[in-house]
Structure formats: C-alpha cells, structure tokens
Design a protein around this motif. Sequence first.
Motif, PDB file in Angstrom:
ATOM      1  N   GLU A  13       0.926  -1.091   0.028  1.00 13.24           N
ATOM      2  CA  GLU A  13      -0.117  -0.269  -0.027  1.00 13.24           C
ATOM      3  C   GLU A  13       0.839   1.171   0.040  1.00 13.24           C
ATOM      4  O   GLU A  13       0.519   2.209  -0.710  1.00 13.24           O
ATOM      5  CB  GLU A  13      -0.983   0.028   1.203  1.00 13.24           C
ATOM      6  CG  GLU A  13      -1.881   1.097   1.282  1.00 13.24           C
ATOM      7  CD  GLU A  13      -2.924   0.981   2.609  1.00 13.24           C
ATOM      8  OE1 GLU A  13      -3.520   1.957   2.784  1.00 13.24           O
ATOM      9  OE2 GLU A  13      -2.549   0.314   3.341  1.00 13.24           O
TER      10      GLU A  13
ATOM     11  N   GLU B  56       1.155   4.342  -2.643  1.00  9.24           N
ATOM     12  CA  GLU B  56       1.163   5.568  -2.136  1.00  9.24           C
ATOM     13  C   GLU B  56       2.135   6.359  -3.010  1.00  9.24           C
ATOM     14  O   GLU B  56       1.968   7.544  -3.538  1.00  9.24           O
ATOM     15  CB  GLU B  56       1.192   5.956  -0.897  1.00  9.24           C
ATOM     16  CG  GLU B  56      -0.351   5.500  -0.367  1.00  9.24           C
ATOM     17  CD  GLU B  56      -0.463   5.793   1.062  1.00  9.24           C
ATOM     18  OE1 GLU B  56       0.155   6.803   1.517  1.00  9.24           O
ATOM     19  OE2 GLU B  56      -0.814   4.893   2.044  1.00  9.24           O
TER      20      GLU B  56
ATOM     21  N   ASP C 101     -11.227   2.447 -10.116  1.00 10.20           N
ATOM     22  CA  ASP C 101     -12.065   3.397  -9.608  1.00 10.20           C
ATOM     23  C   ASP C 101     -13.496   3.324 -10.339  1.00 10.20           C
ATOM     24  O   ASP C 101     -14.187   4.228 -10.338  1.00 10.20           O
ATOM     25  CB  ASP C 101     -11.455   4.767  -9.925  1.00 10.20           C
ATOM     26  CG  ASP C 101     -10.592   4.958 -10.915  1.00 10.20           C
ATOM     27  OD1 ASP C 101     -10.211   5.815 -11.385  1.00 10.20           O
ATOM     28  OD2 ASP C 101     -10.934   3.855 -12.028  1.00 10.20           O
TER      29      ASP C 101
ATOM     30  N   GLU D 225      -5.347  -0.246  -9.183  1.00  8.57           N
ATOM     31  CA  GLU D 225      -6.530   0.759  -8.724  1.00  8.57           C
ATOM     32  C   GLU D 225      -7.656   0.569  -9.541  1.00  8.57           C
ATOM     33  O   GLU D 225      -7.287   0.844 -10.525  1.00  8.57           O
ATOM     34  CB  GLU D 225      -5.752   2.194  -8.784  1.00  8.57           C
ATOM     35  CG  GLU D 225      -6.598   3.269  -8.313  1.00  8.57           C
ATOM     36  CD  GLU D 225      -6.002   4.682  -8.577  1.00  8.57           C
ATOM     37  OE1 GLU D 225      -6.257   5.532  -7.588  1.00  8.57           O
ATOM     38  OE2 GLU D 225      -4.985   4.842  -9.216  1.00  8.57           O
TER      39      GLU D 225
ATOM     40  N   LEU E 164      -1.109   6.367  -6.284  1.00  7.72           N
ATOM     41  CA  LEU E 164      -2.374   5.614  -6.566  1.00  7.72           C
ATOM     42  C   LEU E 164      -2.998   6.005  -5.257  1.00  7.72           C
ATOM     43  O   LEU E 164      -2.461   6.269  -4.377  1.00  7.72           O
ATOM     44  CB  LEU E 164      -2.092   4.014  -6.532  1.00  7.72           C
ATOM     45  CG  LEU E 164      -1.372   3.578  -7.957  1.00  7.72           C
ATOM     46  CD1 LEU E 164      -1.156   2.038  -7.863  1.00  7.72           C
ATOM     47  CD2 LEU E 164      -2.098   4.026  -9.435  1.00  7.72           C
ATOM     48  N   ASP E 165      -4.210   5.907  -5.505  1.00  7.38           N
ATOM     49  CA  ASP E 165      -5.157   6.161  -4.507  1.00  7.38           C
ATOM     50  C   ASP E 165      -5.447   5.023  -3.472  1.00  7.38           C
ATOM     51  O   ASP E 165      -5.977   4.143  -4.090  1.00  7.38           O
ATOM     52  CB  ASP E 165      -6.612   6.529  -4.872  1.00  7.38           C
ATOM     53  CG  ASP E 165      -7.281   7.160  -3.833  1.00  7.38           C
ATOM     54  OD1 ASP E 165      -7.026   7.363  -2.588  1.00  7.38           O
ATOM     55  OD2 ASP E 165      -8.628   7.126  -3.977  1.00  7.38           O
ATOM     56  N   PRO E 166      -5.011   5.004  -2.228  1.00  8.86           N
ATOM     57  CA  PRO E 166      -5.127   3.776  -1.402  1.00  8.86           C
ATOM     58  C   PRO E 166      -6.531   3.389  -0.898  1.00  8.86           C
ATOM     59  O   PRO E 166      -6.733   2.388  -0.647  1.00  8.86           O
ATOM     60  CB  PRO E 166      -4.398   4.227  -0.094  1.00  8.86           C
ATOM     61  CG  PRO E 166      -4.499   5.699  -0.042  1.00  8.86           C
ATOM     62  CD  PRO E 166      -4.467   6.342  -1.315  1.00  8.86           C
ATOM     63  N   GLU E 167      -7.380   4.318  -1.160  1.00  9.38           N
ATOM     64  CA  GLU E 167      -9.008   3.850  -1.216  1.00  9.38           C
ATOM     65  C   GLU E 167      -9.400   2.987  -2.200  1.00  9.38           C
ATOM     66  O   GLU E 167     -10.516   2.307  -1.844  1.00  9.38           O
ATOM     67  CB  GLU E 167      -9.790   5.271  -0.863  1.00  9.38           C
ATOM     68  CG  GLU E 167      -9.382   5.885   0.328  1.00  9.38           C
ATOM     69  CD  GLU E 167      -9.686   5.215   1.714  1.00  9.38           C
ATOM     70  OE1 GLU E 167     -10.704   4.654   1.732  1.00  9.38           O
ATOM     71  OE2 GLU E 167      -8.998   5.486   2.557  1.00  9.38           O
ATOM     72  N   HIS E 168      -8.731   3.130  -3.412  1.00  9.77           N
ATOM     73  CA  HIS E 168      -9.448   2.350  -4.417  1.00  9.77           C
ATOM     74  C   HIS E 168      -8.497   1.098  -4.693  1.00  9.77           C
ATOM     75  O   HIS E 168      -8.674   0.601  -5.918  1.00  9.77           O
ATOM     76  CB  HIS E 168      -9.634   3.204  -5.577  1.00  9.77           C
ATOM     77  CG  HIS E 168     -10.666   4.254  -5.469  1.00  9.77           C
ATOM     78  ND1 HIS E 168     -10.108   5.602  -5.160  1.00  9.77           N
ATOM     79  CD2 HIS E 168     -11.966   4.297  -5.462  1.00  9.77           C
ATOM     80  CE1 HIS E 168     -11.416   6.159  -5.063  1.00  9.77           C
ATOM     81  NE2 HIS E 168     -12.475   5.463  -5.303  1.00  9.77           N
TER      82      HIS E 168
END
Length: 144
Positions: free
Chosen positions: A73, A77, A128, A126, A81-85
Amino acid sequence: SSGINAEWPLRPGHLKRANRFLKNVVGHKECVPFRRFNGSVGRCAQAKQWRHVQGRWPKKSAEFLMQLLKNAESNAEVKGLDPEHLVIEHIQVNAAPKMRRRTYRAHGRINPYMSSPCHVEVVLAEKDTVVAKPTAGEEEPVKK
C-alpha cells in the motif's frame, strides 16, 4: 502451508477488506478455511461462512501478510495511486528452498530439522470504475 490457506480468502478483493479479514483472524473473529493441507485440522463454526468445515487462525501467517499488504500500500502511495481504491489483483504463495538444520535423537542418531519458507507475491491495482446496478425500468440484456 498455512500461508497458502491464508492467502486464498484475500483474492480478488479490496485492500481494506483484506486488512480487516487478517485483523479478524489474529483476533479469532474470522477463521481461515483450510481446504488444502487440511489433515488433522479441527472443525470450527466460523468456517461455515466459506462453505467449509475445517479452519484455523494462523496468527504468524496473517501478521506476515498484513506487513506485506501495508508495504504494498505504501509503495502504491509513492507511485501516486489512491489507497482507497486499491484492489488485490493477484496474490500467490510459492514454496521456497528448504533451510536445513539438525536435531539430535536417542542412541546417537541425527535427524533433519527442516524449515518450510515461502515466497509471497502480491499485485495491487487501482479500481475506480463503479458499475451502477441496473434499475427495473432499464432494458434487460437479451438471453439467447
């Protein structure tokens, strides 16, 4: 062998769900179903959610996988990249070469004392794109 069993419930799924699952395994709230290498593994009620009967709570394997996912993760980052997705796209456990030690037995004999290490590979991606669920008013796809 517990590493192989522990990685199976993680694929493919969201990174947050995988971390939550591994924390639940360490806390004995969810079990890891043992489908392979399951000789003399006891039965547990928590294995029912995986449609299985045998399960355990491999703490050491779960903690190693948590460290690996945390590292992956943070690498994502750094790459922007977005860690939520983040989604686990691929996870695989392979056997590594065995390490050899020896143990001393009765009557002057020596037996091997082997360790069973493994290689774990994880690929995060990722995702999204959210696909909306079709409502009742829209057309259904035509079945042939």
